[in-house]
Design an enzyme around this catalytic site. Sequence first.
Site, PDB file in Angstrom:
ATOM      1  CG  HIS A 112      -3.487   0.948  -4.925  1.00  0.00           C
ATOM      2  ND1 HIS A 112      -2.928   2.164  -4.589  1.00  0.00           N
ATOM      3  CD2 HIS A 112      -4.795   1.050  -4.553  1.00  0.00           C
ATOM      4  CE1 HIS A 112      -3.840   2.956  -4.064  1.00  0.00           C
ATOM      5  NE2 HIS A 112      -4.977   2.299  -4.031  1.00  0.00           N
ATOM      6  CG  HIS A 113      -6.230  -0.768  -1.568  1.00  0.00           C
ATOM      7  ND1 HIS A 113      -5.224  -0.150  -0.876  1.00  0.00           N
ATOM      8  CD2 HIS A 113      -7.082   0.219  -1.956  1.00  0.00           C
ATOM      9  CE1 HIS A 113      -5.446   1.157  -0.840  1.00  0.00           C
ATOM     10  NE2 HIS A 113      -6.571   1.408  -1.496  1.00  0.00           N
ATOM     11  CB  ALA A 114      -5.968  -7.027  -4.721  1.00  0.00           C
TER      12      ALA A 114
END
Length: 517
Positions: A112-114
């Site tokens: 979920h950080h990209a």
Amino acid sequence: MKPHRLTLTNALVLGYGLDKQIHNIYSPRPATQAELEAYHDHDYIEFLSRVTPHNQAEMKQMIDQFNCVEDCPIFADMYEFCRMYAGSSLAAARKLCAGTTDIAINWSGGLHHAKKAEASGFCYVNDIVLAILELLRYHPRVLYIDIDIHHGDGVEFAFYHTNRVMTVSFHKYTGDFFPGTGKLDDNGTGLGKHFCLNVPLKDGIDDDMYLTIFKTVIEDTVTAFRPTAIVLQCGADSLGCDRLGAFNLSIAAHGECVNFVRKFNVPLLVLGGGGYTIKNVSRCWTYETSVLVGASIPDELPMTIYDSFFRETKWKLHPPLTGRVENQNTPASLQRIMIAVRNKLRYLQGAPSVALQEIPPDLAGWLEDEERTREEKEEERSTATAGESREDRSIARNEYFDGDRDNDADTADEVPLAQSTSKGKAPASTAERKKRGGKRGRGRGRGKANASATDSVAGDDEEDGDEPSPVRTSRGRGRGRGRGRGRAAKAQAKERDTETPPPDDASMDVDPDPLDV
């Protein structure tokens, strides 16, 4: 970037026999470059496809530009790794859109950080955003829930301006804990104002506090937003004893969050995420798999080749994980968060509707210059499995009937008509033709319909030949004519004892000509 998290999870799922409760297990095809570029920049995807550990020196400038440093290092087959987990999430979303499943699981996803044009926090391609974009092609509103200990910043930023996706993230927030975002006041902007909810928590939150605020916030959100699909990111670094986390959640409480979301009976995509104490991650996702399929599994772990990983905790599914960190959360602080969330939800004024419109070209079809196979084109129009392989391991717990080949179907009446009239059968033997002819001699119905009688039934007719059934020929009406009085019927009938004549009232339309029976 620890694939053996999934290896251990898979071993435990198979060990418990949960694979037999899952309807279908797929090996999806990797995502194409065009599918990845539905969200990510072309230059960034090109960089991921070309960079390798051997050419890092040559591409150092681009590595710095796209933030592939420190916690996002370059490793062998990195691009293939990204295509695999992103392709799995896309395939799961397609199954939900097609209505072929109500729950889809991809434990390898949830990165979920990209961001759109850079890597972040061990994440290179944001499979969650890609899956939500796929869901938005058919669902007017998608709810994203994140129970990873880190804020789901990449997903929030992607949908910060839209009211068709509501993001709700439960995470640790101190201002300097990675990624440093996720304040309670973050609100969304433009059409997306009030559609971004953050629940910032402090170290050491326990099961009771977490479940109280989770169920309150999610129930209010579902009531106000009325999602038609839900994406749930189940990062396991919010468990107690995690190497990077600082919460006190047990596996049972983490799984209860999944169970609570499941009970809304909304199409659900479940993804993995963080988790850095590997033995606890595998146990958590195995338990949540059992929750999603509705199975109850014992606390004793099944025997696998990885038993040495769990020796320290006596091979238990639910080891003690709580109470290791002091709880800095108070009932007053949680109450303040719940009031703030409810105030945001009041601004929604009903769930947003979506006007009927043509699907945008970048979502309706991928780039024209990208060559696609026929199966891939069919996949967009239907439920075809382009490039996928399926392992049908499903054995329903209440399934006893085995279709047309059921062992209980041992009488002629239970043989289906479709089976009796099937084409392409091998020629029947002479004995079989005689027996079939004997049954045709009755003259009941069409010959084809009676040709499926079993040998045992035909044999019974021969043994009862002393008392033949009344014959009905009805030439004038065309039923049983020719077919019902074949040579085989005559030859067999001559061998029978015909001393007992048929009753006079056997048939009302018998021909005046004498019959040779």
